[in-house]
Scaffold this active site. Structure first.
Site, PDB file in Angstrom:
ATOM      1  CG  ASN A   9      60.109  57.137   8.835  1.00 14.92           C
ATOM      2  OD1 ASN A   9      60.105  57.892   7.856  1.00 14.92           O
ATOM      3  ND2 ASN A   9      60.760  57.421   9.947  1.00 14.92           N
ATOM      4  CE  LYS A  11      64.111  56.237   9.525  1.00 17.86           C
ATOM      5  NZ  LYS A  11      65.111  55.868  10.502  1.00 17.86           N
ATOM      6  CG  HIS A  99      62.101  60.231  13.317  1.00 16.45           C
ATOM      7  ND1 HIS A  99      63.466  60.069  13.373  1.00 16.45           N
ATOM      8  CD2 HIS A  99      61.580  59.005  13.093  1.00 16.45           C
ATOM      9  CE1 HIS A  99      63.746  58.781  13.188  1.00 16.45           C
ATOM     10  NE2 HIS A  99      62.620  58.119  13.012  1.00 16.45           N
ATOM     11  CD  GLU A 101      66.362  59.174  11.380  1.00 15.06           C
ATOM     12  OE1 GLU A 101      65.629  59.536  10.433  1.00 15.06           O
ATOM     13  OE2 GLU A 101      66.604  57.975  11.629  1.00 15.06           O
ATOM     14  CD  GLU A 171      60.708  55.603  15.811  1.00 14.52           C
ATOM     15  OE1 GLU A 171      60.596  54.673  15.014  1.00 14.52           O
ATOM     16  OE2 GLU A 171      61.099  56.733  15.484  1.00 14.52           O
ATOM     17  N   GLY A 177      67.811  52.036  13.245  1.00 20.48           N
ATOM     18  CA  GLY A 177      68.772  51.848  12.160  1.00 20.48           C
ATOM     19  C   GLY A 177      70.032  51.116  12.581  1.00 20.48           C
ATOM     20  CB  SER A 216      66.201  47.422  14.471  1.00 25.66           C
ATOM     21  OG  SER A 216      67.236  48.371  14.300  1.00 25.66           O
TER      22      SER A 216
HETATM   23  P1  PGA Z   1      64.516  51.623  11.672  1.00 27.83           P
HETATM   24  O1  PGA Z   1      63.872  53.081  11.759  1.00 27.83           O
HETATM   25  O2  PGA Z   1      63.381  50.646  11.528  1.00 27.83           O
HETATM   26  O3  PGA Z   1      65.410  51.655  10.479  1.00 27.83           O
HETATM   27  O4  PGA Z   1      65.259  51.391  12.946  1.00 27.83           O
HETATM   28  C1  PGA Z   1      62.698  53.327  12.504  1.00 27.83           C
HETATM   29  C2  PGA Z   1      62.424  54.814  12.510  1.00 27.83           C
HETATM   30  O5  PGA Z   1      63.358  55.599  12.582  1.00 27.83           O
HETATM   31  O6  PGA Z   1      61.256  55.253  12.431  1.00 27.83           O
END
Ligand code: PGA
Length: 254
Positions: A9, A11, A99, A101, A171, A177, A216
């Site tokens: 992903n 982003k 997601h 976000e 998630e 993140g 992560s």
């Molecule tokens: P991350 O993001 O691996 O940076 O934690 C995962 C995601 O948001 O899909």
């Protein structure tokens, strides 16, 4: 047997040119036989989808193109939005929906997520539905309740025969993140719970649905996560921006 699925992903990172380089760098590190073991997907920004389609098509790479979002309508006066039909035409085969976000920063709720899931399926795009609790919710002992609500919201009114085609990404928001991964046992526990919730309404689909872990994930923790019986893959953010560490996650068994 569910085939593992690893999705990068990206982003809001990378120009179309970066996308081209990242896909090529990933493909150089893959053996043809690797694709028999794992399904691989990349989710670049909308502006890179056409380029990604060309790069994947030119070398006939078995990499699935994934979009990060869609609108639920086919077309219309929705400035700034993109429909499932538009994505399908670019050889997009999966789309991330809900997601955290998008839920946190762009006001998406369970109802919006459900509309998008239905729009995707209607256009033959397979949704990757992201669900996950926030840290305060976990600390308050509400994690399962939140997951149950997000899951039933996303799956509402989905015909039984379609449910098995959906991918779920668990998630936990506190792990995205932050460098703080859920312990494999913790992730397994929630993912098993998600599968058993699906099983209670759709016994057959529950065995087919792939449930990914996201938060992560990196080359150092991927093997332990993937060793868990209910974890079928990963949605990889930060670590996917470096083609080397992305390949390390995708080839989790090496
Ligand atoms: P991350 O993001 O691996 O940076 O934690 C995962 C995601 O948001 O899909």
């Amino acid at each position: 047997m569910r085939k593992p699925f690893m999705v990068a992903n990206w982003k809001m990172h990378g120009t179309h040119f970066d996308t081209m380089q990242w896909i090529q760098a990933l493909s150089y590190q893959m053996e043809p036989s690797d694709y028999d073991r794992v399904d691989v997907g990349v989710a670049p920004p909308f502006t890179s989808l056409r380029t990604a389609q060309i790069v994947i098509g030119a070398d006939d790479l078995p990499i699935h193109l994934v979009a990060q979002n869609l609108h639920w309508a086919d077309k219309g006066a929705y400035t700034g939005e993109v429909s499932a039909a538009m994505l399908s035409k670019l050889s997009v085969s999966y789309v991330i929906v809900g997601h955290s976000e998008r839920r946190q920063m762009f006001g998406e709720d369970d109802r919006t997520v459900n509309r998008k899931v239905r729009a995707a399926l209607a256009a033959d795009l397979l949704p990757i539905v992201a669900i996950g609790e926030q840290l305060e919710e976990r600390d308050a002992g509400q994690a399962e309740e939140v997951i149950n609500r997000q899951l039933s919201g996303a799956l509402a009114r989905i015909p039984a025969e379609q449910v098995g085609r959906i991918v779920i990404a668990y998630e936990p928001v506190w792990a995205i993140g932050t460098g703080r991964t859920a312990e494999p046992a913790e992730a397994q526990k929630m993912i098993r719970h998600i599968r058993s919730r699906i099983r209670s309404r759709h016994p057959e689909a529950a065995e087919e649905v792939r449930i990914l872990y996201g938060g992560s994930m990196n080359p150092g923790n991927v093997a332990a996560l993937m060793a868990k019986p209910d974890i079928d893959g990963g949605l990889i953010g930060g670590a996917s921006l470096d083609p080397h560490s992305l390949a390390g996650c995708v080839k989790y068994w090496t």
